[in-house]
Design an enzyme around this catalytic site. Structure first.
Site, PDB file in Angstrom:
ATOM      1  CG  HIS A  71      -1.819   1.211   1.289  1.00  0.00           C
ATOM      2  ND1 HIS A  71      -3.162   1.094   1.543  1.00  0.00           N
ATOM      3  CD2 HIS A  71      -1.607   2.541   1.114  1.00  0.00           C
ATOM      4  CE1 HIS A  71      -3.730   2.291   1.522  1.00  0.00           C
ATOM      5  NE2 HIS A  71      -2.790   3.190   1.267  1.00  0.00           N
ATOM      6  CG  HIS A 127      -0.688   7.137  -1.081  1.00  0.00           C
ATOM      7  ND1 HIS A 127      -1.896   7.212  -1.717  1.00  0.00           N
ATOM      8  CD2 HIS A 127      -0.913   6.520   0.104  1.00  0.00           C
ATOM      9  CE1 HIS A 127      -2.831   6.675  -0.939  1.00  0.00           C
ATOM     10  NE2 HIS A 127      -2.263   6.241   0.171  1.00  0.00           N
ATOM     11  CE  LYS A 181      -7.811   1.993  -0.835  1.00  0.00           C
ATOM     12  NZ  LYS A 181      -6.553   2.489  -0.331  1.00  0.00           N
ATOM     13  CG  HIS A 226      -9.806   4.639   3.371  1.00  0.00           C
ATOM     14  ND1 HIS A 226      -8.633   5.323   3.601  1.00  0.00           N
ATOM     15  CD2 HIS A 226     -10.663   5.038   4.334  1.00  0.00           C
ATOM     16  CE1 HIS A 226      -8.783   6.102   4.670  1.00  0.00           C
ATOM     17  NE2 HIS A 226     -10.012   5.953   5.129  1.00  0.00           N
ATOM     18  CG  ASP A 276      -1.561   4.926   4.035  1.00  0.00           C
ATOM     19  OD1 ASP A 276      -1.634   5.348   2.859  1.00  0.00           O
ATOM     20  OD2 ASP A 276      -2.308   5.332   4.945  1.00  0.00           O
TER      21      ASP A 276
HETATM   22  N1  LIG Z   1      -3.504   7.728   4.690  1.00  0.00           N
HETATM   23  C1  LIG Z   1      -3.654   9.024   4.566  1.00  0.00           C
HETATM   24  O1  LIG Z   1      -3.798   9.710   5.585  1.00  0.00           O
HETATM   25  N2  LIG Z   1      -3.631   9.644   3.358  1.00  0.00           N
HETATM   26  C2  LIG Z   1      -3.571   9.015   2.067  1.00  0.00           C
HETATM   27  C3  LIG Z   1      -4.877   8.449   1.629  1.00  0.00           C
HETATM   28  C4  LIG Z   1      -5.249   7.162   2.328  1.00  0.00           C
HETATM   29  O2  LIG Z   1      -4.531   6.164   2.247  1.00  0.00           O
HETATM   30  O3  LIG Z   1      -6.306   7.109   2.985  1.00  0.00           O
HETATM   31  C5  LIG Z   1      -3.099  10.064   1.040  1.00  0.00           C
HETATM   32  O4  LIG Z   1      -3.221   9.815  -0.161  1.00  0.00           O
HETATM   33  O5  LIG Z   1      -2.564  11.109   1.446  1.00  0.00           O
HETATM   34 ZN   LIG Z   2      -3.122   5.174   1.601  1.00  0.00          ZN
HETATM   35 ZN   LIG Z   3      -6.715   5.071   2.964  1.00  0.00          ZN
END
Ligand SMILES: NC(=O)N[C@@H](CC(=O)O)C(=O)O
Ligand SMILES: [Zn+2]
Ligand SMILES: [Zn+2]
Length: 360
Positions: free
Chosen positions: A29, A31, A115, A152, A263
């Site tokens: 997971h 970003h 997702k 999520h 994450d």
């Molecule tokens: N985890 C977070 O607090 N933020 C994530 C989005 C997500 O994974 O929910 C993001 O894209 O910034």
């Molecule tokens: Zn995330």
């Molecule tokens: Zn999330």
């Protein structure tokens, strides 16, 4: 088995200089954002992980296989020279995702999950699902083809306390969803509560959960230590100590349904230190060191390899990596900030000393 250069006396700390060699890990997971942000963060992840499930919450979101293919090419082009990092792409489920898109994604070979963001639940979730019923045709196609639904798991109702949103999601959304689609394969992402641990552990096959390093290391006090600490704010928000303990127990239990998903969610400093600061912690720089710290704290470094390198690949029905990565117990200071295009990025635990680092 991971090779440890010293015997681990559980739960006491291992001696400085100890090394831990594990199969190359994956991040289930992540970003990576896009453009200059992608350029800034990708080298950190590529230095620690062979593959990563890349979240689709760009602006606009990655809703089609064609968009995922283009995003994948941008990620591949941003890799450091010599890196063989492999992005595992995802699609962003909307009220309008046609089942044909699921079949296209499946056939592509590079889309590994779809997702579900409940609309309004988190960063860039405005195009998310307003009512699961709108997605039934897509979910049916996913169930049929074995495509993973990554979730999520928070409700967004205004009357539900922000600390209860995960538990209420399980009761009101996830349990009915699994009754309707019993063979749908699900990853409940970034779980934060004892309730989620209990649910996944007892739910039988076809469901797993990812755990972040920050939810293993911090409880909600971290957001309020001596003042408001925006760099510890993420969603789902950090919970009470009792929940952190349950997450740590699950991560270090050896149960293959719990595996690593950082994450890591970069936001520029100014977007977090703001009137309405963004949710997300940046751990891409030092994720494995953070996880090693958490596992060491309960004397379970021997279980880091399964959690980081085996269980996720097994659930996603991908081969485990070959090759190894070595961590060493050596003190180093987390930088106060990092370059982030023309802006800057504050990593989790900025300025603090960590005991572990990846050495190769
Ligand atoms: N985890 C977070 O607090 N933020 C994530 C989005 C997500 O994974 O929910 C993001 O894209 O910034
Ligand atoms: Zn995330
Ligand atoms: Zn999330």
């Amino acid at each position: 088995m991971p090779s440890l250069s010293h015997h681990i006396p559980a739960p006491a700390a291992v001696p400085a200089g100890t090394t831990l060699t594990i199969t190359w890990p994956d991040d289930w997971h992540l970003h990576l954002r896009d453009g200059q942000a992608l350029q800034a963060v990708l080298p950190h992840t590529a230095a620690q992980f062979r593959r990563a499930i890349v979240m689709p919450n760009l602006r606009p979101p990655v809703t089609s296989t064609a968009q995922a293919a283009a995003y994948r090419e941008r990620i591949l082009a941003a890799r450091p020279v010599g890196s063989d990092f492999e992005p595992l792409m995802t699609l962003y489920l909307t009220d309008n995702t046609p089942p044909e898109e699921i079949h296209r994604a499946r056939a592509s070979g590079f889309v590994h999950a779809v997702k579900l963001y409940p609309a309004g639940a988190t960063t860039n979730s405005d195009s998310g699902v307003t009512d699961l019923k709108h997605t039934y045709a897509a979910l049916e196609a996913m169930q049929e083809t074995g495509m993973v639904l990554a979730i999520h798991g928070e409700v967004t109702d205004r009357d539900i306390d922000v600390f209860d949103r995960e538990k209420v999601f399980i009761d009101r959304v996830l349990i009915p969803l699994r009754k309707t689609f019993p063979a749908l394969r699900i990853v409940l992402e970034h779980i934060t509560t004892q309730d989620a641990v209990d649910y996944v552990r007892d739910a039988g096959s076809g469901i797993a959960a990812t755990l972040t390093a920050h939810h293993l290391l911090y409880n909600r006090n971290a957001i309020f230590t001596g003042g408001l600490r925006p760099h510890y704010y993420c969603l789902p928000v950090l919970k009470r100590e009792q929940h952190r303990q349950a997450l740590l127990a699950a991560a270090t239990s050896g149960d293959p349904r719990f595996f690593l998903g950082t994450d890591s969610a970069p936001h520029a400093r100014g977007d977090k230190e703001a009137d309405c600061g963004c949710a997300g912690c940046y751990t891409g720089l030092h994720a494995l060191a953070l996880y090693a710290t958490a596992f060491e704290a309960v004397g379970r470094l021997d279980r880091l390899e399964g959690f980081a390198s085996h269980f996720g690949a097994d659930f996603y029905r991908l081969p485990r990596n070959t090759g190894t990565l070595t961590l060493q117990k050596t003190a180093w200071q987390v930088p106060a900030e990092l370059p982030y295009g023309e802006r800057t990025l504050v990593p989790l635990a900025a300025g603090e000393t960590l005991d572990w680092r990846v050495i190769g």
